[in-house]
Design an enzyme around this catalytic site. Structure first.
Site, short mmCIF file in Angstrom:
data_model
loop_
_atom_site.label_atom_id
_atom_site.label_comp_id
_atom_site.label_asym_id
_atom_site.label_seq_id
_atom_site.Cartn_x
_atom_site.Cartn_y
_atom_site.Cartn_z
N CYS A 29 3.36 14.87 -13.71
CA CYS A 29 4.42 14.23 -14.49
C CYS A 29 4.82 12.85 -13.97
O CYS A 29 5.58 12.13 -14.61
CB CYS A 29 5.65 15.14 -14.57
N CYS B 208 5.94 19.48 -6.86
CA CYS B 208 6.93 18.73 -7.62
C CYS B 208 8.13 19.61 -7.97
O CYS B 208 7.96 20.74 -8.44
CB CYS B 208 6.28 18.19 -8.90
N SER C 82 -6.71 -7.74 9.44
CA SER C 82 -8.12 -8.11 9.51
C SER C 82 -8.54 -8.97 8.33
O SER C 82 -9.60 -9.59 8.35
CB SER C 82 -8.99 -6.85 9.56
N HIS D 199 0.81 -1.22 0.00
CA HIS D 199 0.00 0.00 0.00
C HIS D 199 0.84 1.27 0.00
O HIS D 199 0.32 2.36 0.24
CB HIS D 199 -0.96 -0.01 1.20
N ALA E 15 1.41 -9.31 18.05
CA ALA E 15 2.67 -9.70 17.41
C ALA E 15 3.84 -9.53 18.37
O ALA E 15 4.75 -10.37 18.41
CB ALA E 15 2.89 -8.87 16.15
#
Length: 252
Positions: free
Chosen positions: A136, A159, A201, A125, A243
């Site tokens: 550009c 940019c 999820s 992502h 985790a």
């Protein structure tokens, strides 16, 4: 499940890790929760407080780029102040100890895997500290150390090539995943013999199809998540916890 049974399963998973030829870690927002970064879904998720169609969609960015950048600047500041946790570190240590064996496929845009030391990371992502020109296509890939020395929160990034506005280098709603990253993710998933699904999820398509690619290769699926998901029934083993709690135990 008794304590003895739980210990036996942990020992078996450790053996699977030791013997695996190719391990994929598919990670979602939950792995960064212990780092102080809120998840998007669930009872305390960001989308309970904010409207993703306005703040994280392509059409929202086109309509109100200032509003979207205000949201992303606040997220960037939060991530700058955060640090990786024991879950990120356990993956990075295993990768360092088993060169060429471990890959990370992450839905996260916070780059905490890289800060923990992981090298083989596929960012499905995108990267919240990157920017891409809407005109550009010029892209700058920055990190948490230099983003705010390059850009100011008081204005929209412009940019350096054509002076048009830039958007965050993340996949917004209504956008497709980057083709190269998606191809690599499918390949790695389809060729692993062990996949850990950590803190996801499994609600976001097409990333949530990656476990099916692993299953086609007869891989063992291991879920680490405080809550059940719609795909828990596919898992060979599920650990109900964070985790940071379980990965240091399972990967050593």
């Amino acid at each position: 499940m008794s304590n003895n049974e739980h210990s036996e399963i942990i020992s078996h998973v450790r053996s699977l890790v030791k013997d695996a030829k190719k391990i994929v870690f598919f990670t979602g927002a939950g792995i960064s929760r212990e780092s102080g970064i809120p998840t998007f879904r669930g009872e305390e998720g960001l989308w309970k407080k904010y409207d993703p169609t306005k703040l994280a969609s392509f059409s929202g960015f086109i309509s109100e780029p200032e509003l979207v950048w205000e949201f992303f600047y606040s997220r960037q500041r939060l991530i700058c102040q955060a640090n990786y946790n024991e879950g990120h570190k356990a993956i990075a240590v295993l990768e360092a100890n088993r060169p060429g064996v471990c890959s990370v496929l992450t839905q996260n845009i916070d780059r905490l895997h890289q800060r923990a030391g992981s090298k083989d990371v596929v960012e499905l992502h995108g990267n919240i500290f990157g920017v891409i020109c809407m005109e550009c296509g010029f892209e700058e890939r920055l990190d948490h150390l230099d983003f705010f020395t390059r850009f100011s929160e008081s204005s929209i990034p412009k940019c350096s090539i054509c002076d048009n506005i830039m958007k965050p280098s993340v996949v917004l709603f209504e956008e497709s995943l980057p083709a190269n990253e998606w191809q690599k993710a499918m390949y790695l998933s389809g060729n692993c013999d062990l996949m850990f699904i950590v803190g996801s999820s499994l609600n976001v398509s097409p990333a949530n199809t990656l476990p099916y690619y692993a299953l086609r290769n007869k891989a063992t699926l291991i879920e680490v998540n405080p809550n059940e998901t719609e795909m828990t029934y596919l898992m060979n083993y599920s650990f109900r916890g964070s985790a940071a709690e379980y990965l240091p135990i399972l990967l050593t």
